[in-house]
Design a protein around this motif. Structure first.
Motif, short mmCIF file in Angstrom:
data_model
loop_
_atom_site.label_atom_id
_atom_site.label_comp_id
_atom_site.label_asym_id
_atom_site.label_seq_id
_atom_site.Cartn_x
_atom_site.Cartn_y
_atom_site.Cartn_z
N PHE A 1 49.99 -14.88 65.25
CA PHE A 1 50.46 -15.69 66.39
C PHE A 1 51.01 -14.80 67.50
O PHE A 1 50.69 -14.99 68.68
N SER A 2 51.86 -13.84 67.15
CA SER A 2 52.52 -13.01 68.16
C SER A 2 51.53 -12.11 68.89
O SER A 2 51.59 -11.98 70.11
N SER A 3 50.62 -11.47 68.13
CA SER A 3 49.64 -10.60 68.78
C SER A 3 48.66 -11.40 69.62
O SER A 3 48.24 -10.98 70.70
N GLY A 4 48.31 -12.61 69.13
CA GLY A 4 47.43 -13.48 69.91
C GLY A 4 48.06 -13.91 71.22
O GLY A 4 47.42 -13.90 72.27
N TYR A 5 49.34 -14.26 71.16
CA TYR A 5 50.06 -14.67 72.37
C TYR A 5 50.12 -13.53 73.38
O TYR A 5 49.84 -13.74 74.58
N ALA A 6 50.44 -12.32 72.90
CA ALA A 6 50.52 -11.16 73.80
C ALA A 6 49.18 -10.88 74.45
O ALA A 6 49.09 -10.63 75.66
N ALA A 7 48.11 -10.93 73.66
CA ALA A 7 46.76 -10.67 74.19
C ALA A 7 46.35 -11.73 75.20
O ALA A 7 45.78 -11.43 76.25
N GLY A 8 46.66 -12.99 74.88
CA GLY A 8 46.29 -14.08 75.78
C GLY A 8 46.98 -14.00 77.14
O GLY A 8 46.34 -14.19 78.18
N CYS A 9 48.27 -13.70 77.10
CA CYS A 9 49.02 -13.56 78.36
C CYS A 9 48.47 -12.43 79.22
O CYS A 9 48.26 -12.58 80.44
N ALA A 10 48.23 -11.28 78.58
CA ALA A 10 47.74 -10.10 79.32
C ALA A 10 46.34 -10.33 79.85
O ALA A 10 46.03 -9.96 81.01
N ALA A 11 45.46 -10.92 79.04
CA ALA A 11 44.09 -11.14 79.45
C ALA A 11 43.99 -12.11 80.62
O ALA A 11 43.13 -11.95 81.50
N ALA A 12 44.88 -13.10 80.65
CA ALA A 12 44.85 -14.09 81.73
C ALA A 12 45.28 -13.49 83.05
O ALA A 12 44.89 -13.94 84.13
N ASN A 13 46.10 -12.43 82.97
CA ASN A 13 46.65 -11.82 84.19
C ASN A 13 45.98 -10.50 84.53
O ASN A 13 46.56 -9.65 85.20
N ILE A 14 44.76 -10.34 84.08
CA ILE A 14 44.04 -9.08 84.28
C ILE A 14 43.72 -8.87 85.76
O ILE A 14 43.49 -9.83 86.49
#
Length: 411
Positions: free
Chosen positions: A398-411
């Motif tokens: 959950f935590s790694s997925g959340y971090a990846a999702g936030c970063a990928a959306a703001n690329i």
């Protein structure tokens, strides 16, 4: 609006999708199975051990496989955050023994359904029966995903395809192959949280016997490498159960190093040697005219008595009043250190968790972005991160997925 394509619709993929969508991205999850979250459905014996209620610093300790790498992600999206997310979306939770958190309904399907519903309500698109074949990389950047149904172009790609345990759920090692094809180094996949095999001659006799409140200590070449208190089970191939799974990672490493591995079980950990001897003497006085097998009926499960007697070189048909002090002390030793040799781990397909995966040295721990390929992110078990039972592995996803999702959306 950035386009984010996620490979894998499990715990890590769904959280990555939710986080990316919440941050304004156009998100598509590609799931090769017919339904998402299949591995989540079997966690916690079908109840889904969502996370753990322990303090955050305890999470890293319970993630022996590169837990420190996840320190930033665990603080960004905590155990309280996943509980709040589920409860705010209609799924109440409860805390059980050992801080384990489950849905009140005791249904893993409710957890999966809640996350899928949240993802789609945010505008996310979930495509099932869609197997990813390749991450499309151009000029050092991930620009899409090639699937059996065509190419999905993207500004960012998140690989959350799981490990290699329980291949029937879709977690079959395919994610590691996709990462390797994109240029990443893969730490060899091996089982973690897996039952252990033994050539112990008594295993067949003890098959199906469950032991509670025992202390199991693992030795490699005579040196202690781990110890756990709780419940275990004898099986047709060896041993399983919660404390065995927790010790299995250390056992696998020792076996792979060619070491001799033994499991020493303290059947009466609540009593030290002196108190246990006093207990034996009391029982022997009460059952002095009975055979040893009957004289120990208050102490051990019936099926275990002849095995323990055999380990102590005692005839179970011998009368209790004929047992010498030396024989009683041998019996005491067998009760405090019931030894089971470990010969192998069960296959990786039977492991709850996979150790190994994408080398975390090649991943930015704050964003989960690849250091080798721009716009490529990782989440969950596809990375070389693993932990003990108790909700720690799902929280890592959950935590790694959340971090990846936030970063990928703001690329």
């Amino acid at each position: 609006m950035s386009r984010v394509v996620i490979i894998g619709g499990g715990a890590a993929g769904l959280l990555a999708g939710i986080a990316a969508a919440q941050n304004g991205a156009s998100v598509t999850i590609l799931e090769k199975m017919r339904q998402p979250g299949k591995k989540m459905l079997i966690t916690g014996k079908g109840r889904c051990n969502i996370t753990n209620a322990c303090e955050l610093q305890e999470f890293v300790k319970n993630l022996p496989g590169n837990g420190r790498f996840l320190n930033s992600a665990l603080h960004r999206f905590t155990n309280n955050d996943i509980v709040e997310m589920l409860e705010n979306n209609g799924l109440p939770t409860k805390v059980e023994r050992g801080g384990r958190i489950f849905p009140v309904s005791d249904r893993a399907k409710d957890v999966v359904d809640t996350l899928v519903r949240l993802f789609t309500s945010l505008g996310g698109r979930l495509l099932t029966d869609t197997k990813a074949l390749e991450i499309v990389v151009k000029d050092g950047r991930a620009v899409g995903v090639k699937t059996i149904n065509g190419v999905h172009t993207a500004d960012a790609v998140i690989l959350a395809a799981g490990g290699a345990s329980y291949p029937g759920t879709g977690s079959d090692g395919g994610g590691a192959k996709l990462a390797a094809k994109a240029g990443h180094h893969i730490v060899a996949l091996k089982p973690s949280l897996v039952p252990l095999e033994s050539d112990y001659p008594y295993v067949d006799e003890l098959q199906g016997l469950s032991l509670r409140n025992v202390q199991a200590t693992l030795l490699a070449d005579g040196k202690k490498i781990g110890s756990e208190f709780g419940e275990m089970l004898f099986t047709h191939f060896g041993v399983s159960g919660p404390i065995i799974l927790s010790l299995s990672n250390a056992a696998v490493k020792a076996l792979n190093a060619g070491q001799e591995v033994e499991l020493h079980i303290d059947l009466k950990p609540a009593l030290n040697a002196e108190k246990l001897d006093a207990r034996l003497q009391r029982d022997f006085k009460e059952y002095s005219r009975k055979q040893l097998a009957n004289g120990m009926k208050d102490l051990l499960p019936q099926r275990l008595i002849p095995v323990v007697c055999d380990m102590a070189y005692l005839d179970e048909e011998k009368f209790v009043n004929q047992i010498s002090r030396e024989e009683r002390l041998r019996l005491l030793q067998a009760l405090k250190s019931f030894c089971v040799p470990i010969t192998a781990a069960r296959p990786i397909g039977e492991a709850i968790v996979t150790a190994g995966g994408v080398d975390v040295k090649e991943i930015n721990p704050k964003t989960m972005e690849s250091k080798l390929v721009g716009g490529l992110y990782f989440a969950g078990e596809v990375m070389d991160v693993d932990g003990y039972t108790g909700g720690f592995n799902l929280q890592a996803a959950f935590s790694s997925g959340y971090a990846a999702g936030c970063a990928a959306a703001n690329i």
